[in-house]
Design a protein around this motif. Sequence first.
Motif, short mmCIF file in Angstrom:
data_model
loop_
_atom_site.label_atom_id
_atom_site.label_comp_id
_atom_site.label_asym_id
_atom_site.label_seq_id
_atom_site.Cartn_x
_atom_site.Cartn_y
_atom_site.Cartn_z
N GLN A 50 146.19 3.81 92.98
CA GLN A 50 147.03 4.81 93.39
C GLN A 50 147.73 5.70 92.27
OE1 GLN A 50 149.87 3.83 96.94
NE2 GLN A 50 148.91 1.60 96.52
N GLU A 217 143.39 7.14 94.90
CA GLU A 217 144.19 7.87 96.02
C GLU A 217 145.33 8.50 95.36
OE1 GLU A 217 145.53 6.61 100.30
OE2 GLU A 217 146.95 5.95 98.79
N LYS A 219 148.83 10.99 95.41
CA LYS A 219 149.82 11.83 96.32
C LYS A 219 150.84 12.61 95.52
CE LYS A 219 149.90 8.22 100.14
NZ LYS A 219 150.70 7.40 100.73
N LYS A 238 148.10 14.70 99.72
CA LYS A 238 146.90 13.98 99.03
C LYS A 238 145.86 15.26 98.34
CE LYS A 238 146.97 9.95 101.45
NZ LYS A 238 146.23 8.91 102.29
N SER A 240 142.57 16.43 97.08
CA SER A 240 141.18 15.93 97.26
C SER A 240 140.12 16.63 96.19
CB SER A 240 140.68 15.68 98.69
OG SER A 240 140.81 16.84 99.21
#
Length: 601
Positions: A50, A217, A219, A238, A240
């Motif tokens: 993350q 991932e 954020k 998020k 992408s």
Amino acid sequence: MSIILPSKVAEGGFTRLLERLGRDCGPIQFIREFFYNCVEAILRTGEKGQILIDVNWDLYDAHGFYKMSFTDTGIGMTRDELLTLVKDLSSSGEKNQYENYGLGAKISAMTRNPEGIYYESWKDGVGHAVLLRYDKDSDQYGCEQFRLSDNSYAHYRPLSDAEKPNIINDHGTRVTLMGTGYHDDTMQLPVGVKLTKESWIYRCINERFYEIDPLVECKVRVGYERPRSDTKHNHLLKPSGQKSVYLKHAKEFGIVNISDAKVHWFILNEDRQGHGRDYVAGNTAILHQGELFDRTDGRSNRAQMFGIIFGASNVVLIVEPEGEYNQNVQRTALQRLDGRAMPWERWSDEFKANMPKALNDYVQSIIAKASKDSHDSSIAERLKKYAKFYQVSRYKPSPQGKYEVDDELMVSSQTGFGSGGSGSGGSGGGEKKKQRKKPGSISDLLSPKIKAGGIPATKAAPNPFPRVDWVTLENGTRDQGEMEDRAATYINSENLVKANKDFLGFRDVINHYLKEYEGIMGASEVIPDTIMEWFEQQLVETVAGVLSLRNRKLWTDDHIETALSDESLTACIMQRFHLLREVNRLLRAKLGKPSSEQNVA
């Protein structure tokens, strides 16, 4: 084995070197650098991880100031690794995909954060911190000295488990930017950057990265200044990657394979909305190792080179080259290893030769709307007997030809010019491959050369007159911002003039005569058509006249390009005497006397 004394940066020159390198980085480059460091740290674990780009809420709760932080669950660093990797430029020294780990971040961020960059890192459950900052007294960047709990001093500080960010367990790193002073808000949009204040970090990542590795991932905080209880406006998004943005707004998309690259293309929906968070403009860019470089949009868009002469604001072209390319030290541009320029002309030529049907149909549909107002045939007929004043003698192959000429002097029925820029044919980047001369290339503009033993040929007279298509915002043939307050633009590769129907220099004349003939039957149709035809002729004659200068000793390609610029074409149509005299004559013949004269007793 020879033993040499290795070169290194002297302490006195390190600060100046860092400042010069930092100036080469844009004000938002550091976002890419720290994000990429986080990605690399996660990939080194071989596991999913993350990334959190957020306010360092621990510092905010303690002191009330917003400081940007980058937190990852990557491999982390030991105390010694922190001191080495953070303090020194190009410190890893390993020839692998992680070579110069963190170099770009230090170059792009250190001079913008003289108060410090605070690194906290955990590896195998043990955490340490270092503060990299600028010291005015010594005029140097380096690691701050801490006073430890036993009253000893060190250039690091041990971290307790209570200081660990929530997403980090056994390993990971948090980097916090302190800015230029204790009270500095480092979450703020940098001065001069034209992005949305609340979501600029999110957009920076999406715009730079085409796709984000599936192991990662990420954020990003949006609306950080709003109350934390207002989760509608202050929350995490998020990113992408830009590809997902294009796919979200695309009505057609695909890939064209050319000799040494792939071209990813998208036709975007005309009614799309980015809401400031997403970049949704038509553009052309290069894709390399998942990142986007050398993007052009608006007036600088290279789409015209690729045959997108209409509707470029709704088309995305992403060239993904194969072969020997790398990023420069600042990670701001892509370059060939041999130093040659990027081969844009060759890429665009190959793409045009293999243009997807959907793209071609899209462009042709706009051309059809733009061409309906054209007066090509009537103007050509009117100027036919004067064509000799605009032509340069050329030759065309013929078995019965009485001339023997160089094969590079062959012509087609079209004229134009090419300066090796965005619209020229031929090869880019200094490639040695001989290119076939195309209609409109600079070879068509050179004085003819008779060549003994050459190809049999006869004289040819290429059509000197460009096509004119009228474009307007109203029917979608002109893009927002295109030719703003300009009369026309000339596209040399197509020998085409795009005339701006919305230009006030045209509209003012039309409105004047609509008022003069107010109430007269047919005036609203006849007046615009008549006036546009004569403005069109002015543009046709101007372009043809400039092109007739092309083979003169003191007229270079740059001079021709300047004479055919949007500004020059605008200036040429601002003359009024002869145009209005002809328009007056024609309107009286078609409509009779103006209404103002008919009302006179």
